[in-house]
Design a protein around this motif. Structure first.
Motif, PDB file in Angstrom:
ATOM      1  N   GLU A 122       1.267  -0.741   0.131  1.00  0.00           N
ATOM      2  CA  GLU A 122       0.288  -0.123   0.455  1.00  0.00           C
ATOM      3  C   GLU A 122       0.736   1.261   0.070  1.00  0.00           C
ATOM      4  O   GLU A 122       1.030   2.299  -0.735  1.00  0.00           O
ATOM      5  N   ILE A 123       1.784   1.457   1.086  1.00  0.00           N
ATOM      6  CA  ILE A 123       2.558   2.492   0.369  1.00  0.00           C
ATOM      7  C   ILE A 123       3.614   2.348  -0.790  1.00  0.00           C
ATOM      8  O   ILE A 123       3.748   3.786  -0.840  1.00  0.00           O
ATOM      9  N   MET A 124       4.264   1.592  -1.219  1.00  0.00           N
ATOM     10  CA  MET A 124       4.481   2.030  -2.631  1.00  0.00           C
ATOM     11  C   MET A 124       3.416   1.854  -3.523  1.00  0.00           C
ATOM     12  O   MET A 124       3.449   2.812  -4.139  1.00  0.00           O
ATOM     13  N   THR A 125       2.216   1.865  -3.110  1.00  0.00           N
ATOM     14  CA  THR A 125       1.015   1.946  -4.744  1.00  0.00           C
ATOM     15  C   THR A 125       0.835   3.167  -3.988  1.00  0.00           C
ATOM     16  O   THR A 125       0.846   4.737  -5.121  1.00  0.00           O
ATOM     17  N   HIS A 131       1.959   9.914  -4.318  1.00  0.00           N
ATOM     18  CA  HIS A 131       1.003  11.031  -2.683  1.00  0.00           C
ATOM     19  C   HIS A 131       2.225  10.862  -1.666  1.00  0.00           C
ATOM     20  O   HIS A 131       1.911  11.498  -0.841  1.00  0.00           O
ATOM     21  N   HIS A 132       3.703  10.841  -1.848  1.00  0.00           N
ATOM     22  CA  HIS A 132       4.991  11.448  -1.429  1.00  0.00           C
ATOM     23  C   HIS A 132       5.654  10.627  -1.394  1.00  0.00           C
ATOM     24  O   HIS A 132       6.131   9.500  -2.714  1.00  0.00           O
ATOM     25  N   VAL A 161       3.485  -2.167 -13.922  1.00  0.00           N
ATOM     26  CA  VAL A 161       4.134  -0.152 -13.051  1.00  0.00           C
ATOM     27  C   VAL A 161       4.768   0.229 -14.729  1.00  0.00           C
ATOM     28  O   VAL A 161       5.950   0.035 -14.720  1.00  0.00           O
ATOM     29  N   HIS A 162       4.011   1.299 -14.349  1.00  0.00           N
ATOM     30  CA  HIS A 162       3.356   2.117 -15.399  1.00  0.00           C
ATOM     31  C   HIS A 162       5.103   2.925 -15.287  1.00  0.00           C
ATOM     32  O   HIS A 162       5.459   4.395 -15.563  1.00  0.00           O
ATOM     33  N   THR A 163       4.687   3.865 -13.976  1.00  0.00           N
ATOM     34  CA  THR A 163       5.268   4.462 -12.787  1.00  0.00           C
ATOM     35  C   THR A 163       6.833   4.382 -11.642  1.00  0.00           C
ATOM     36  O   THR A 163       6.923   4.585 -10.667  1.00  0.00           O
ATOM     37  N   ALA A 164       7.346   3.060 -13.149  1.00  0.00           N
ATOM     38  CA  ALA A 164       7.956   2.637 -11.656  1.00  0.00           C
ATOM     39  C   ALA A 164       9.189   3.683 -10.981  1.00  0.00           C
ATOM     40  O   ALA A 164       9.413   3.139  -9.973  1.00  0.00           O
ATOM     41  N   GLN A 165      10.182   4.564 -11.662  1.00  0.00           N
ATOM     42  CA  GLN A 165      10.091   5.525 -11.279  1.00  0.00           C
ATOM     43  C   GLN A 165       9.734   6.483 -10.126  1.00  0.00           C
ATOM     44  O   GLN A 165      10.924   6.347  -9.301  1.00  0.00           O
ATOM     45  N   VAL A 199      -5.916  14.020  -1.047  1.00  0.00           N
ATOM     46  CA  VAL A 199      -6.078  12.358  -1.667  1.00  0.00           C
ATOM     47  C   VAL A 199      -5.982  11.081  -1.408  1.00  0.00           C
ATOM     48  O   VAL A 199      -6.634  10.015  -1.115  1.00  0.00           O
ATOM     49  N   ILE A 200      -5.004  11.047  -0.067  1.00  0.00           N
ATOM     50  CA  ILE A 200      -4.110   9.467   0.811  1.00  0.00           C
ATOM     51  C   ILE A 200      -5.698   9.779   1.659  1.00  0.00           C
ATOM     52  O   ILE A 200      -6.133   8.316   1.602  1.00  0.00           O
TER      53      ILE A 200
END
Length: 203
Positions: A122-125, A131-132, A161-165, A199-200
């Motif tokens: 969830e934190i990675m999401t 969002h952070h 994973v389209h925003t792996a960066q 947002v969170i």
């Protein structure tokens, strides 16, 4: 300027089958305390959770436990919880996770089960969604997280994973090296670590 003041540790409320897991928890808790940081964790006093808290407390650290009311007798004892200098009792798991996020400047996943996986994912999401930018670490004790890391690589390679960066968790094998890695990562973050709360709250 370093933004790291507290570290959240996700881990099992059981010790697991290998004694190195609890030992790693104790060492990480001690390292967090010695660095002058606050430990934020799930409030359990058993298993690896208990080891992390014990390591921090024995080193004179500040410890915040966040636990849902219904888990107090399952994952902790009220006597042991009295040792924490801050205890937050929530109504449910959802509130617990939000409070842990709000109070933490970095996140570490030590060995654990489904709950630990759910929390760190969830934190990675949230990081993937922008969002952070708080540091995320896999404490890869004894190669515990190798299958998870391979899955993340596989999902990225297959185009899911389209925003792996935005999701670049640190992988640290030595529990005593985790805090140093977090501090280096924290010093390079030039954006506020709090995230966008409005947002969170919708997630």
């Amino acid at each position: 300027m370093n933004t790291i003041r507290s570290v959240c540790v996700y881990c099992g409320s059981s010790p697991g089958r290998n004694e190195i897991y609890a030992k790693a928890g104790h060492l990480l808790g001690r390292s967090i305390a010695r660095a002058g940081l606050r430990l934020i964790y799930g409030g359990g006093t058993k298993g690896i959770m208990g080891a992390v808290a014990e390591g921090a407390l024995k080193a004179g650290g500040r410890v915040t436990g966040i636990i849902p009311r219904f888990l107090i007798n399952r994952e902790a004892t009220e006597t042991a919880l009295d040792r924490l200098d801050e205890l937050v009792i929530t109504d449910n798991m959802h509130e617990r996770k939000h409070r842990m996020f709000e109070k933490s400047d970095a996140f570490v996943a030590l060995p654990g089960g489904i709950g630990t996986v759910e929390e760190i994912v969830e934190i990675m999401t949230w990081a993937q969604l922008g969002h952070h930018r708080k540091p995320i670490v896999f404490g890869n004790v004894g190669g515990f997280w190798d299958p998870m890391l391979a899955l993340l690589d596989h999902m990225t390679a297959e185009g899911f994973v389209h925003t792996a960066q935005r999701v670049k968790p640190l992988v640290v094998d030595d529990p005593e090296a985790i805090v140093a890695a977090i501090m280096v990562a924290g010093s390079s973050v030039d954006a506020p670590t709090e995230g966008v709360q409005s947002v969170i709250d919708k997630l």
